[in-house]
Design a protein around this motif. Structure first.
Motif, PDB file in Angstrom:
ATOM      1  N   ALA A 145      40.336  -1.430 -23.759  1.00 31.26           N
ATOM      2  CA  ALA A 145      40.516  -2.254 -24.959  1.00 31.26           C
ATOM      3  C   ALA A 145      39.174  -2.570 -25.609  1.00 31.26           C
ATOM      4  CB  ALA A 145      41.261  -3.540 -24.598  1.00 31.26           C
ATOM      5  N   LEU A 146      38.173  -2.859 -24.829  1.00 25.46           N
ATOM      6  CA  LEU A 146      36.848  -3.128 -25.388  1.00 25.46           C
ATOM      7  C   LEU A 146      36.292  -1.904 -26.099  1.00 25.46           C
ATOM      8  CD1 LEU A 146      34.895  -5.269 -22.769  1.00 25.46           C
ATOM      9  CD2 LEU A 146      35.664  -5.920 -25.033  1.00 25.46           C
ATOM     10  N   ILE A 147      36.481  -0.737 -25.496  1.00 23.13           N
ATOM     11  CA  ILE A 147      35.968   0.495 -26.111  1.00 23.13           C
ATOM     12  C   ILE A 147      36.704   0.779 -27.422  1.00 23.13           C
ATOM     13  CG2 ILE A 147      35.872   3.006 -25.842  1.00 23.13           C
ATOM     14  CD1 ILE A 147      35.326   2.478 -22.833  1.00 23.13           C
ATOM     15  N   LEU A 148      38.024   0.617 -27.435  1.00 24.38           N
ATOM     16  CA  LEU A 148      38.805   0.920 -28.630  1.00 24.38           C
ATOM     17  C   LEU A 148      38.592  -0.097 -29.745  1.00 24.38           C
ATOM     18  CD1 LEU A 148      42.166   2.075 -27.024  1.00 24.38           C
ATOM     19  CD2 LEU A 148      40.382   3.502 -28.039  1.00 24.38           C
ATOM     20  N   LEU A 149      38.380  -1.334 -29.402  1.00 30.65           N
ATOM     21  CA  LEU A 149      38.255  -2.394 -30.407  1.00 30.65           C
ATOM     22  C   LEU A 149      36.804  -2.736 -30.740  1.00 30.65           C
ATOM     23  CD1 LEU A 149      41.044  -4.768 -29.070  1.00 30.65           C
ATOM     24  CD2 LEU A 149      41.197  -3.132 -30.951  1.00 30.65           C
ATOM     25  N   GLU A 150      35.892  -2.049 -30.124  1.00 32.25           N
ATOM     26  CA  GLU A 150      34.485  -2.390 -30.300  1.00 32.25           C
ATOM     27  C   GLU A 150      34.008  -2.004 -31.695  1.00 32.25           C
ATOM     28  OE1 GLU A 150      31.129  -0.229 -28.268  1.00 32.25           O
ATOM     29  OE2 GLU A 150      31.249  -2.075 -27.078  1.00 32.25           O
ATOM     30  N   GLU A 151      33.355  -2.941 -32.363  1.00 32.66           N
ATOM     31  CA  GLU A 151      32.757  -2.691 -33.661  1.00 32.66           C
ATOM     32  C   GLU A 151      31.252  -2.632 -33.482  1.00 32.66           C
ATOM     33  OE1 GLU A 151      33.939  -5.597 -36.470  1.00 32.66           O
ATOM     34  OE2 GLU A 151      36.062  -5.339 -36.045  1.00 32.66           O
ATOM     35  N   GLU A 152      30.601  -2.030 -34.449  1.00 30.12           N
ATOM     36  CA  GLU A 152      29.144  -1.984 -34.412  1.00 30.12           C
ATOM     37  C   GLU A 152      28.647  -3.415 -34.559  1.00 30.12           C
ATOM     38  OE1 GLU A 152      25.598  -0.293 -33.878  1.00 30.12           O
ATOM     39  OE2 GLU A 152      27.464   0.830 -33.931  1.00 30.12           O
ATOM     40  N   PRO A 153      27.898  -3.879 -33.581  1.00 32.16           N
ATOM     41  CA  PRO A 153      27.442  -5.266 -33.671  1.00 32.16           C
ATOM     42  C   PRO A 153      26.476  -5.438 -34.846  1.00 32.16           C
ATOM     43  CG  PRO A 153      26.376  -4.143 -31.848  1.00 32.16           C
ATOM     44  CD  PRO A 153      27.384  -3.207 -32.424  1.00 32.16           C
TER      45      PRO A 153
END
Length: 187
Positions: free
Chosen positions: A155-163
């Protein structure tokens, strides 16, 4: 090799050896391992103790021996570990065992015939049975923890946005070089 690596290696070898011996005793020689759930044999055998039994012929059993046997009550079958308090003959010329728990006032209300006897208790390992009793629950919890951790990471990988870079942080060296190149070519 560091000493802790030798210790870990020794423990691993010991555990493999122990499991091999237990499997051989069970499948080749018929030993049974039972976790005691009740207090009927206190103070000698307590709830949570692991009891090891070996198969014996009924003629080898004597008054005072602790045995593991099966009793069919209604539609259920129970394995019981109790002490032989008497050996008696029935009307057909056969014999049966009268059993009783050490922590009980009265003998068991049923007769234990030789074909019901699974084995004679040869070893009691205190409190080890608690681990064996809860092993399926422990394995399930570890499995659920691993599945939950994997789901969380996915879930973190799929929902991760460029900080986004905070305004107060220093720009990277590459960004500084790009700005200098842009200024150079604009002249």
């Amino acid at each position: 090799m560091p000493s802790h690596s030798k210790l870990i290696s020794f423990i691993q070898c010991f555990l493999v050896f122990l499991v091999t011996v237990l499997v051989i005793l069970h499948f080749v020689f018929g030993f049974q391992y039972v976790v005691i759930l009740t207090d009927s044999m206190k103070p000698h055998i307590n709830p949570g103790d692991l009891v090891v039994t070996r198969p014996v012929s009924p003629q080898e059993l004597h008054v005072g021996d602790i045995i593991l046997y099966e009793v069919h009550l209604g539609n259920a079958t129970y394995k019981i570990t109790h002490r032989i308090v008497a050996i008696e003959k029935d009307g057909s010329g056969g014999f049966y065992f009268v059993t009783k728990g050490d922590n009980r006032k009265y003998t068991d209300p049923w007769r234990v015939y030789p074909d019901q006897v699974i084995g004679k208790v040869v070893l009691v390992v205190p409190k080890v049975g608690v681990v064996g009793y809860y092993t399926p629950l422990i394995v399930l919890l570890i499995f659920l923890f691993i599945i939950g951790s994997l789901a969380y990471e996915i879930a973190l990988i799929l929902l991760e946005e460029e900080p986004s870079r905070p305004k107060w942080s220093k720009p990277s060296l590459l960004a500084i070089k790009r700005k200098k190149l842009k200024r150079y070519y604009r002249r």
